[in-house]
Design an enzyme around this catalytic site. Structure first.
Site, PDB file in Angstrom:
ATOM      1  N   SER A 119       0.815  -1.216   0.000  1.00 27.11           N
ATOM      2  CA  SER A 119       0.000   0.000   0.000  1.00 27.11           C
ATOM      3  C   SER A 119       0.846   1.263   0.000  1.00 27.11           C
ATOM      4  CB  SER A 119      -0.839   0.057   1.275  1.00 27.11           C
ATOM      5  OG  SER A 119      -1.763  -0.969   1.306  1.00 27.11           O
ATOM      6  N   HIS A 140      -1.114  -2.796  -7.190  1.00 25.62           N
ATOM      7  CA  HIS A 140      -1.850  -2.433  -5.970  1.00 25.62           C
ATOM      8  C   HIS A 140      -3.361  -2.485  -6.189  1.00 25.62           C
ATOM      9  CE1 HIS A 140      -2.894   0.821  -2.792  1.00 25.62           C
ATOM     10  NE2 HIS A 140      -2.920  -0.376  -2.252  1.00 25.62           N
ATOM     11  N   GLU A 152      -3.650   0.130  -9.095  1.00 22.95           N
ATOM     12  CA  GLU A 152      -2.516   1.031  -9.368  1.00 22.95           C
ATOM     13  C   GLU A 152      -1.323   0.205  -9.852  1.00 22.95           C
ATOM     14  OE1 GLU A 152      -2.576   4.892  -6.478  1.00 22.95           O
ATOM     15  OE2 GLU A 152      -2.301   2.991  -5.436  1.00 22.95           O
ATOM     16  N   ASN A 190      -3.604   6.052  -1.631  1.00 25.97           N
ATOM     17  CA  ASN A 190      -3.354   6.123  -0.183  1.00 25.97           C
ATOM     18  C   ASN A 190      -2.683   7.423   0.250  1.00 25.97           C
ATOM     19  OD1 ASN A 190      -4.580   3.731   0.388  1.00 25.97           O
ATOM     20  ND2 ASN A 190      -2.721   2.521   0.104  1.00 25.97           N
TER      21      ASN A 190
HETATM   22  C1  LIG Z   1      -5.532   0.560   1.924  1.00 29.77           C
HETATM   23  C2  LIG Z   1      -5.194   0.422   0.498  1.00 29.77           C
HETATM   24  O1  LIG Z   1      -4.034   0.079   0.210  1.00 29.77           O
HETATM   25  C3  LIG Z   1      -6.115   0.744  -0.615  1.00 29.77           C
HETATM   26  C4  LIG Z   1      -7.568   0.497  -0.388  1.00 29.77           C
HETATM   27  O2  LIG Z   1      -8.075  -0.540  -0.697  1.00 29.77           O
HETATM   28  S1  LIG Z   1      -8.393   1.717   0.353  1.00 29.77           S
HETATM   29  C5  LIG Z   1     -10.044   1.094   0.514  1.00 29.77           C
HETATM   30  C6  LIG Z   1     -10.814   1.263  -0.770  1.00 29.77           C
HETATM   31  N1  LIG Z   1     -12.149   0.775  -0.564  1.00 29.77           N
HETATM   32  C7  LIG Z   1     -13.166   1.566  -0.220  1.00 29.77           C
HETATM   33  O3  LIG Z   1     -13.013   2.773  -0.109  1.00 29.77           O
HETATM   34  C8  LIG Z   1     -14.455   0.856   0.029  1.00 29.77           C
HETATM   35  C9  LIG Z   1     -15.550   1.811   0.460  1.00 29.77           C
HETATM   36  N2  LIG Z   1     -16.795   1.072   0.646  1.00 29.77           N
HETATM   37  C10 LIG Z   1     -17.591   0.692  -0.379  1.00 29.77           C
HETATM   38  O4  LIG Z   1     -17.329   0.968  -1.532  1.00 29.77           O
HETATM   39  C11 LIG Z   1     -18.846  -0.082  -0.028  1.00 29.77           C
HETATM   40  O5  LIG Z   1     -19.169   0.166   1.317  1.00 29.77           O
HETATM   41  C12 LIG Z   1     -18.683  -1.645  -0.255  1.00 29.77           C
HETATM   42  C13 LIG Z   1     -18.524  -1.910  -1.768  1.00 29.77           C
HETATM   43  C14 LIG Z   1     -17.511  -2.242   0.497  1.00 29.77           C
HETATM   44  C15 LIG Z   1     -19.928  -2.349   0.256  1.00 29.77           C
HETATM   45  O6  LIG Z   1     -21.030  -1.777  -0.369  1.00 29.77           O
HETATM   46  P1  LIG Z   1     -22.501  -1.852   0.265  1.00 29.77           P
HETATM   47  O7  LIG Z   1     -23.392  -1.219  -0.738  1.00 29.77           O
HETATM   48  O8  LIG Z   1     -22.504  -1.373   1.642  1.00 29.77           O
HETATM   49  O9  LIG Z   1     -22.728  -3.356   0.459  1.00 29.77           O
HETATM   50  P2  LIG Z   1     -23.444  -4.417  -0.422  1.00 29.77           P
HETATM   51  O10 LIG Z   1     -24.622  -3.886  -1.202  1.00 29.77           O
HETATM   52  O11 LIG Z   1     -23.696  -5.530   0.529  1.00 29.77           O
HETATM   53  O12 LIG Z   1     -22.290  -4.824  -1.416  1.00 29.77           O
HETATM   54  C16 LIG Z   1     -22.076  -4.204  -2.677  1.00 29.77           C
HETATM   55  C17 LIG Z   1     -21.296  -5.200  -3.490  1.00 29.77           C
HETATM   56  O13 LIG Z   1     -20.048  -5.460  -2.870  1.00 29.77           O
HETATM   57  C18 LIG Z   1     -19.874  -6.865  -2.613  1.00 29.77           C
HETATM   58  N3  LIG Z   1     -19.078  -6.972  -1.389  1.00 29.77           N
HETATM   59  C19 LIG Z   1     -19.270  -6.273  -0.255  1.00 29.77           C
HETATM   60  N4  LIG Z   1     -18.308  -6.561   0.630  1.00 29.77           N
HETATM   61  C20 LIG Z   1     -17.492  -7.467   0.049  1.00 29.77           C
HETATM   62  C21 LIG Z   1     -16.318  -8.137   0.457  1.00 29.77           C
HETATM   63  N5  LIG Z   1     -15.748  -7.908   1.645  1.00 29.77           N
HETATM   64  N6  LIG Z   1     -15.739  -9.014  -0.403  1.00 29.77           N
HETATM   65  C22 LIG Z   1     -16.286  -9.224  -1.615  1.00 29.77           C
HETATM   66  N7  LIG Z   1     -17.388  -8.604  -2.063  1.00 29.77           N
HETATM   67  C23 LIG Z   1     -17.989  -7.745  -1.244  1.00 29.77           C
HETATM   68  C24 LIG Z   1     -21.279  -7.386  -2.539  1.00 29.77           C
HETATM   69  O14 LIG Z   1     -21.351  -8.748  -2.871  1.00 29.77           O
HETATM   70  C25 LIG Z   1     -22.004  -6.549  -3.579  1.00 29.77           C
HETATM   71  O15 LIG Z   1     -21.719  -7.055  -4.869  1.00 29.77           O
HETATM   72  P3  LIG Z   1     -22.753  -6.876  -6.100  1.00 29.77           P
HETATM   73  O16 LIG Z   1     -23.042  -5.416  -6.214  1.00 29.77           O
HETATM   74  O17 LIG Z   1     -21.982  -7.438  -7.243  1.00 29.77           O
HETATM   75  O18 LIG Z   1     -23.951  -7.679  -5.767  1.00 29.77           O
HETATM   76  N1  LIG Z   2      -6.334  -3.905   3.811  1.00 27.61           N
HETATM   77  C1  LIG Z   2      -6.468  -3.168   2.733  1.00 27.61           C
HETATM   78  O1  LIG Z   2      -7.471  -2.456   2.565  1.00 27.61           O
HETATM   79  C2  LIG Z   2      -5.403  -3.182   1.691  1.00 27.61           C
HETATM   80  C3  LIG Z   2      -4.164  -3.733   1.941  1.00 27.61           C
HETATM   81  N2  LIG Z   2      -3.207  -3.734   0.962  1.00 27.61           N
HETATM   82  C4  LIG Z   2      -1.904  -4.328   1.221  1.00 27.61           C
HETATM   83  O2  LIG Z   2      -2.014  -5.736   1.023  1.00 27.61           O
HETATM   84  C5  LIG Z   2      -1.137  -6.413   1.910  1.00 27.61           C
HETATM   85  C6  LIG Z   2      -1.943  -7.364   2.774  1.00 27.61           C
HETATM   86  O3  LIG Z   2      -2.912  -6.642   3.483  1.00 27.61           O
HETATM   87  P1  LIG Z   2      -4.166  -7.368   4.151  1.00 27.61           P
HETATM   88  O4  LIG Z   2      -4.610  -8.514   3.318  1.00 27.61           O
HETATM   89  O5  LIG Z   2      -5.126  -6.303   4.496  1.00 27.61           O
HETATM   90  O6  LIG Z   2      -3.511  -7.904   5.502  1.00 27.61           O
HETATM   91  P2  LIG Z   2      -3.951  -9.113   6.428  1.00 27.61           P
HETATM   92  O7  LIG Z   2      -3.390  -8.846   7.766  1.00 27.61           O
HETATM   93  O8  LIG Z   2      -5.423  -9.360   6.262  1.00 27.61           O
HETATM   94  O9  LIG Z   2      -3.212 -10.360   5.746  1.00 27.61           O
HETATM   95  C7  LIG Z   2      -1.837 -10.510   5.645  1.00 27.61           C
HETATM   96  C8  LIG Z   2      -1.550 -12.001   5.623  1.00 27.61           C
HETATM   97  O10 LIG Z   2      -0.163 -12.209   5.328  1.00 27.61           O
HETATM   98  C9  LIG Z   2       0.272 -13.248   6.177  1.00 27.61           C
HETATM   99  N3  LIG Z   2       1.721 -13.274   6.283  1.00 27.61           N
HETATM  100  C10 LIG Z   2       2.538 -12.619   7.171  1.00 27.61           C
HETATM  101  N4  LIG Z   2       3.817 -12.957   6.936  1.00 27.61           N
HETATM  102  C11 LIG Z   2       3.814 -13.845   5.904  1.00 27.61           C
HETATM  103  C12 LIG Z   2       4.839 -14.568   5.235  1.00 27.61           C
HETATM  104  N5  LIG Z   2       6.095 -14.433   5.569  1.00 27.61           N
HETATM  105  N6  LIG Z   2       4.481 -15.385   4.222  1.00 27.61           N
HETATM  106  C13 LIG Z   2       3.189 -15.526   3.873  1.00 27.61           C
HETATM  107  N7  LIG Z   2       2.164 -14.880   4.478  1.00 27.61           N
HETATM  108  C14 LIG Z   2       2.484 -14.049   5.480  1.00 27.61           C
HETATM  109  C15 LIG Z   2      -0.429 -12.932   7.488  1.00 27.61           C
HETATM  110  O11 LIG Z   2      -0.357 -14.039   8.373  1.00 27.61           O
HETATM  111  P3  LIG Z   2      -0.308 -13.750   9.970  1.00 27.61           P
HETATM  112  O12 LIG Z   2      -1.552 -12.966  10.288  1.00 27.61           O
HETATM  113  O13 LIG Z   2      -0.275 -15.120  10.543  1.00 27.61           O
HETATM  114  O14 LIG Z   2       0.947 -12.944  10.215  1.00 27.61           O
HETATM  115  C16 LIG Z   2      -1.833 -12.667   6.979  1.00 27.61           C
HETATM  116  O15 LIG Z   2      -2.554 -13.857   6.783  1.00 27.61           O
HETATM  117  C17 LIG Z   2      -0.397  -5.320   2.691  1.00 27.61           C
HETATM  118  O16 LIG Z   2       0.804  -5.021   2.031  1.00 27.61           O
HETATM  119  C18 LIG Z   2      -1.372  -4.154   2.618  1.00 27.61           C
HETATM  120  O17 LIG Z   2      -0.742  -2.910   2.777  1.00 27.61           O
HETATM  121  C19 LIG Z   2      -3.437  -3.222  -0.293  1.00 27.61           C
HETATM  122  C20 LIG Z   2      -4.648  -2.702  -0.598  1.00 27.61           C
HETATM  123  C21 LIG Z   2      -5.727  -2.592   0.375  1.00 27.61           C
END
Ligand SMILES: CC(=O)CC(=O)SCCNC(=O)CCNC(=O)[C@H](O)C(C)(C)COP(=O)(O)OP(=O)(O)OC[C@H]1O[C@@H](n2cnc3c(N)ncnc32)[C@H](O)[C@@H]1OP(=O)(O)O
Ligand SMILES: NC(=O)C1=CN([C@@H]2O[C@H](COP(=O)(O)OP(=O)(O)OC[C@H]3O[C@@H](n4cnc5c(N)ncnc54)[C@H](OP(=O)(O)O)[C@@H]3O)[C@@H](O)[C@H]2O)C=CC1
Length: 291
Positions: A119, A140, A152, A190
């Site tokens: 991320s 990403h 990304e 991010n």
């Molecule tokens: C941290 C990083 O590195 C980068 C990132 O990812 S940052 C995070 C980016 N993500 C966001 O910002 C998500 C923001 N939230 C949302 O867009 C919405 O709340 C959401 C799509 C998660 C859920 O939407 P909602 O309208 O509340 O729920 P709901 O109607 O039940 O679901 C909408 C769809 O998402 C699916 N869905 C919801 N949660 C899910 C999950 N955890 N896994 C898989 N599918 C999921 C549902 O099946 C549904 O699919 P269809 O439209 O195809 O039927």
């Molecule tokens: N969460 C998010 O919204 C997003 C996250 N990301 C990125 O994706 C990556 C994973 O995030 P996320 O799935 O949320 O994290 P989680 O904590 O859900 O999952 C990470 C997994 O990796 C496992 N792990 C740790 N060390 C090892 C290893 N050496 N070999 C294999 N598996 C290992 C962990 O096991 P254990 O718990 O036993 O340590 C855990 O099951 C991160 O780099 C995150 O920044 C990218 C986009 C969105």
């Protein structure tokens, strides 16, 4: 180079979502985690998420069966080495990711492309530890992977054109949309999103609003699908903090200082939805603020 087999490392929320969409697009996937229980839970989660897609008519029964049959689970990292493409999606800690690439190196076939779903971390620095930095880049995905349209693509300084085009073709086959981000801390999404979440935590820390009112404000006042604290729980507070630390250290600007309340929640082990407690407590029928 054509990619048919993909190794996904880390079976958390991202690794399982990535395996899900790859298998539906016809790739043969090996999903690896250090924890056998975690891999089993990931396969079950992929199954139930696909079930929901079947129920909503998005995919057919047969398509689901075929997709699930394309996913193989393992806890043995060397098995990943024979894949055409590797997507590392383990915990957001540079040392963890470096060790994975170090351990994988002796088992890689020469043409394998390595990617990280990081991320925030420097792609150039991660690539620098591998034997072939020209075959390394950032890939990403956004959470939840089966739903979010964006991916990304991040080149390291040495990433070759062939590597970039092969990975871009995978994103196209998944039906997702790619944007290109330069290799700066936390890339594009991010860089913008996580400081907004951090600011929401400051708003709570300073008593400007309650958990409920902060989330309600951004949902109804800015049309965000989730409030920022709910979204932080969804992403994982450990991941949000790790990203803020990378921004703070990488850009050396105090405006990226992680909120002390975010640090405290992570220290308490309140990491969000994945452990059923973060800004909200998810252990009851409906989420309630943790404090
Ligand atoms: C941290 C990083 O590195 C980068 C990132 O990812 S940052 C995070 C980016 N993500 C966001 O910002 C998500 C923001 N939230 C949302 O867009 C919405 O709340 C959401 C799509 C998660 C859920 O939407 P909602 O309208 O509340 O729920 P709901 O109607 O039940 O679901 C909408 C769809 O998402 C699916 N869905 C919801 N949660 C899910 C999950 N955890 N896994 C898989 N599918 C999921 C549902 O099946 C549904 O699919 P269809 O439209 O195809 O039927
Ligand atoms: N969460 C998010 O919204 C997003 C996250 N990301 C990125 O994706 C990556 C994973 O995030 P996320 O799935 O949320 O994290 P989680 O904590 O859900 O999952 C990470 C997994 O990796 C496992 N792990 C740790 N060390 C090892 C290893 N050496 N070999 C294999 N598996 C290992 C962990 O096991 P254990 O718990 O036993 O340590 C855990 O099951 C991160 O780099 C995150 O920044 C990218 C986009 C969105």
């Amino acid at each position: 180079m054509t990619i048919e087999t993909v190794g996904v490392i880390g079976a958390g929320q991202m690794g399982s979502g990535i395996a899900h969409v790859l298998a539906l697009a016809g790739y043969r996937v090996t999903l690896m985690d250090v924890d056998a229980e975690r891999v089993r839970a990931a396969i079950a989660k992929i199954g139930s998420n696909m079930e929901r897609q079947v129920a909503r008519g998005k995919i057919g029964d047969e398509e689901q069966k075929l997709a699930l049959s394309r996913i193989r689970a393992t806890t043995n990292l060397p098995e990943i080495g024979v894949s055409d493409l590797v997507i590392e999606a383990a915990t957001e800690k540079e040392a963890v990711k470096q060790k994975i690439f170090d351990d994988l190196a002796p088992h890689l076939k020469p043409m394998t492309i390595l990617t990280s779903n990081t991320s925030s971390l420097s792609i150039t620095r991660l690539a620098g530890r591998t034997q072939q930095p020209e075959r390394f880049m950032g890939l990403h995905f956004m959470n939840p992977v089966p739903v979010m349209q964006l991916v990304e693509l991040i080149r390291g300084i040495a990433t070759s054109r062939e590597t970039f085009e092969a990975v871009r073709a995978v994103v196209e086959r998944l039906g997702k949309t790619a944007v290109v981000a330069e290799d700066f801390p936390a890339f594009i999404v991010n860089r913008i999103l996580i400081p907004m979440i951090n600011e929401a935590v400051y708003t709570l820390y300073e008593g400007v609003g309650s958990v409920f009112d902060i989330d309600q404000s951004m949902k109804l006042g800015a049309n965000h699908p989730m409030g920022p604290l709910e979204l932080a729980d969804f992403i994982g507070l450990d991941t949000c903090l790790a990203i803020m630390n990378v921004l703070h250290e990488g850009l050396a600007d105090s405006k990226y200082r992680p909120c002390p309340l975010l640090v405290k929640y992570v220290e308490a082990g309140w990491l969000g939805r994945k452990v059923a407690r973060g800004f909200y407590d998810y252990r009851g029928d409906t989420p309630v603020p943790s404090r």
